[in-house]
Design a protein around this motif. Sequence first.
Motif, PDB file in Angstrom:
ATOM      1  N   THR A  56     -16.465 -17.285  29.179  1.00 42.62           N
ATOM      2  CA  THR A  56     -15.695 -16.481  30.128  1.00 42.62           C
ATOM      3  C   THR A  56     -14.284 -17.047  30.179  1.00 42.62           C
ATOM      4  OG1 THR A  56     -17.703 -16.187  31.435  1.00 42.62           O
ATOM      5  CG2 THR A  56     -15.621 -15.651  32.498  1.00 42.62           C
ATOM      6  N   THR A  57     -13.303 -16.178  30.071  1.00 42.24           N
ATOM      7  CA  THR A  57     -11.906 -16.631  30.130  1.00 42.24           C
ATOM      8  C   THR A  57     -11.235 -16.055  31.374  1.00 42.24           C
ATOM      9  OG1 THR A  57     -11.172 -14.790  28.748  1.00 42.24           O
ATOM     10  CG2 THR A  57     -11.666 -16.847  27.631  1.00 42.24           C
ATOM     11  N   THR A  58     -10.396 -16.859  31.974  1.00 40.87           N
ATOM     12  CA  THR A  58      -9.593 -16.430  33.110  1.00 40.87           C
ATOM     13  C   THR A  58      -8.151 -16.348  32.623  1.00 40.87           C
ATOM     14  OG1 THR A  58     -11.069 -17.624  34.595  1.00 40.87           O
ATOM     15  CG2 THR A  58      -8.931 -16.960  35.485  1.00 40.87           C
ATOM     16  N   ARG A  59      -7.522 -15.197  32.888  1.00 40.02           N
ATOM     17  CA  ARG A  59      -6.165 -14.970  32.400  1.00 40.02           C
ATOM     18  C   ARG A  59      -5.205 -14.749  33.557  1.00 40.02           C
ATOM     19  NH1 ARG A  59      -5.837 -13.482  26.958  1.00 40.02           N
ATOM     20  NH2 ARG A  59      -7.865 -13.290  25.975  1.00 40.02           N
ATOM     21  N   GLY A  61      -1.861 -12.803  33.487  1.00 36.17           N
ATOM     22  CA  GLY A  61      -1.052 -11.993  32.572  1.00 36.17           C
ATOM     23  C   GLY A  61      -1.719 -12.014  31.203  1.00 36.17           C
ATOM     24  N   SER A  62      -0.979 -12.403  30.200  1.00 36.76           N
ATOM     25  CA  SER A  62      -1.554 -12.487  28.849  1.00 36.76           C
ATOM     26  C   SER A  62      -1.915 -13.919  28.467  1.00 36.76           C
ATOM     27  CB  SER A  62      -0.559 -11.923  27.832  1.00 36.76           C
ATOM     28  OG  SER A  62       0.622 -12.699  27.844  1.00 36.76           O
ATOM     29  N   THR A  63      -1.731 -14.868  29.401  1.00 41.45           N
ATOM     30  CA  THR A  63      -1.986 -16.277  29.123  1.00 41.45           C
ATOM     31  C   THR A  63      -3.371 -16.685  29.621  1.00 41.45           C
ATOM     32  OG1 THR A  63       0.364 -16.721  29.441  1.00 41.45           O
ATOM     33  CG2 THR A  63      -1.103 -18.616  29.453  1.00 41.45           C
ATOM     34  N   VAL A  64      -4.146 -17.310  28.761  1.00 39.18           N
ATOM     35  CA  VAL A  64      -5.454 -17.824  29.150  1.00 39.18           C
ATOM     36  C   VAL A  64      -5.233 -19.124  29.913  1.00 39.18           C
ATOM     37  CG1 VAL A  64      -7.660 -18.704  28.329  1.00 39.18           C
ATOM     38  CG2 VAL A  64      -6.589 -16.796  27.146  1.00 39.18           C
ATOM     39  N   ILE A  65      -5.748 -19.190  31.147  1.00 43.61           N
ATOM     40  CA  ILE A  65      -5.552 -20.397  31.950  1.00 43.61           C
ATOM     41  C   ILE A  65      -6.836 -21.213  32.106  1.00 43.61           C
ATOM     42  CG2 ILE A  65      -3.564 -19.531  33.219  1.00 43.61           C
ATOM     43  CD1 ILE A  65      -5.482 -18.932  35.553  1.00 43.61           C
ATOM     44  N   LYS A  66      -8.000 -20.596  31.831  1.00 40.53           N
ATOM     45  CA  LYS A  66      -9.255 -21.330  31.922  1.00 40.53           C
ATOM     46  C   LYS A  66     -10.303 -20.681  31.037  1.00 40.53           C
ATOM     47  CE  LYS A  66     -12.665 -23.186  34.984  1.00 40.53           C
ATOM     48  NZ  LYS A  66     -12.747 -24.186  35.971  1.00 40.53           N
ATOM     49  N   LYS A  67     -11.111 -21.551  30.393  1.00 39.33           N
ATOM     50  CA  LYS A  67     -12.264 -21.091  29.633  1.00 39.33           C
ATOM     51  C   LYS A  67     -13.489 -21.777  30.213  1.00 39.33           C
ATOM     52  CE  LYS A  67     -10.238 -20.384  25.075  1.00 39.33           C
ATOM     53  NZ  LYS A  67     -10.306 -20.810  23.666  1.00 39.33           N
ATOM     54  N   ARG A  68     -14.592 -21.032  30.270  1.00 38.68           N
ATOM     55  CA  ARG A  68     -15.830 -21.595  30.804  1.00 38.68           C
ATOM     56  C   ARG A  68     -17.000 -21.078  29.977  1.00 38.68           C
ATOM     57  NH1 ARG A  68     -19.753 -20.018  33.998  1.00 38.68           N
ATOM     58  NH2 ARG A  68     -20.862 -21.563  35.229  1.00 38.68           N
ATOM     59  N   ILE A  69     -17.914 -21.975  29.615  1.00 33.44           N
ATOM     60  CA  ILE A  69     -19.109 -21.591  28.869  1.00 33.44           C
ATOM     61  C   ILE A  69     -20.146 -21.110  29.876  1.00 33.44           C
ATOM     62  CG2 ILE A  69     -21.003 -22.463  27.451  1.00 33.44           C
ATOM     63  CD1 ILE A  69     -18.953 -24.356  26.163  1.00 33.44           C
ATOM     64  N   PRO A 113       4.314 -29.643  23.427  1.00 33.53           N
ATOM     65  CA  PRO A 113       3.431 -28.734  24.152  1.00 33.53           C
ATOM     66  C   PRO A 113       2.249 -28.249  23.305  1.00 33.53           C
ATOM     67  CG  PRO A 113       5.268 -27.486  23.347  1.00 33.53           C
ATOM     68  CD  PRO A 113       5.478 -28.925  22.910  1.00 33.53           C
ATOM     69  N   TYR A 114       2.120 -28.749  22.093  1.00 33.07           N
ATOM     70  CA  TYR A 114       1.092 -28.252  21.174  1.00 33.07           C
ATOM     71  C   TYR A 114      -0.316 -28.672  21.573  1.00 33.07           C
ATOM     72  CZ  TYR A 114       5.366 -27.664  18.557  1.00 33.07           C
ATOM     73  OH  TYR A 114       6.640 -27.323  18.189  1.00 33.07           O
ATOM     74  N   ASN A 115      -0.432 -29.729  22.380  1.00 27.91           N
ATOM     75  CA  ASN A 115      -1.751 -30.194  22.769  1.00 27.91           C
ATOM     76  C   ASN A 115      -2.433 -29.267  23.779  1.00 27.91           C
ATOM     77  OD1 ASN A 115      -0.219 -30.797  24.995  1.00 27.91           O
ATOM     78  ND2 ASN A 115      -0.880 -32.924  25.140  1.00 27.91           N
ATOM     79  N   GLU A 116      -1.670 -28.380  24.403  1.00 29.98           N
ATOM     80  CA  GLU A 116      -2.243 -27.486  25.406  1.00 29.98           C
ATOM     81  C   GLU A 116      -3.266 -26.528  24.819  1.00 29.98           C
ATOM     82  OE1 GLU A 116      -2.020 -27.543  28.791  1.00 29.98           O
ATOM     83  OE2 GLU A 116      -1.075 -29.450  28.306  1.00 29.98           O
ATOM     84  N   LYS A 117      -3.153 -26.215  23.536  1.00 32.98           N
ATOM     85  CA  LYS A 117      -4.149 -25.313  22.938  1.00 32.98           C
ATOM     86  C   LYS A 117      -5.509 -25.998  22.832  1.00 32.98           C
ATOM     87  CE  LYS A 117      -3.252 -26.156  18.054  1.00 32.98           C
ATOM     88  NZ  LYS A 117      -2.913 -25.532  16.791  1.00 32.98           N
ATOM     89  N   TYR A 118      -5.542 -27.335  22.851  1.00 28.96           N
ATOM     90  CA  TYR A 118      -6.806 -28.068  22.814  1.00 28.96           C
ATOM     91  C   TYR A 118      -7.358 -28.327  24.215  1.00 28.96           C
ATOM     92  CZ  TYR A 118      -5.413 -28.966  18.032  1.00 28.96           C
ATOM     93  OH  TYR A 118      -5.028 -28.810  16.738  1.00 28.96           O
ATOM     94  N   ARG A 119      -6.497 -28.326  25.204  1.00 32.58           N
ATOM     95  CA  ARG A 119      -6.923 -28.662  26.556  1.00 32.58           C
ATOM     96  C   ARG A 119      -7.953 -27.682  27.099  1.00 32.58           C
ATOM     97  NH1 ARG A 119      -5.957 -27.021  31.424  1.00 32.58           N
ATOM     98  NH2 ARG A 119      -4.268 -25.656  30.776  1.00 32.58           N
ATOM     99  N   LEU A 120      -7.746 -26.391  26.882  1.00 29.47           N
ATOM    100  CA  LEU A 120      -8.679 -25.392  27.411  1.00 29.47           C
ATOM    101  C   LEU A 120     -10.076 -25.571  26.810  1.00 29.47           C
ATOM    102  CD1 LEU A 120      -6.391 -22.244  27.378  1.00 29.47           C
ATOM    103  CD2 LEU A 120      -7.139 -23.550  29.365  1.00 29.47           C
TER     104      LEU A 120
END
Length: 134
Positions: A56-59, A61-69, A113-120
């Motif tokens: 499940t992703t929480t957005r 706008g168009s930015t994903v701010i949280k992912k949850r399994i 800022p490239y590490n943010e794609k791994y944080r989620l």
Amino acid sequence: MQRHSFGVLLLFLAALAVFPPAAESITCKRTGAFGQRVVDESPASDKCYRLSWNTTTTRRGSTVIKKRIDYDSVCHNYPEGSIAYRNCGHQAQEFFRDNCSDLKEKYKKTKRPYNEKYRLDMDSFCEAGNLFRP
């Protein structure tokens, strides 16, 4: 000649009773968090299970701010309550924990800022590794 080969056969069977053969291993191949091939050696009594889950992703706008399994969807490709379902759940829990540690390392080594794609992904796998109970 017949008696000799029969005696050797009896000796071999007696040796098997005392020294059983070592457990064979099954090679389990899967894809890691970064798309790499991961190969695990597991005992023959265990099997490799095809892991599946929904995210499940929480957005905003168009930015994903949280992912949850979604824990209820883990291993939903096996009948609930079956042995395969249980074993798949244990394998999934181990998979989540392994990916959590891999993503933590990747997150630490990557510059902002490239590490943010791994944080989620790191947050979702670490949460699942700690909270998911098969």
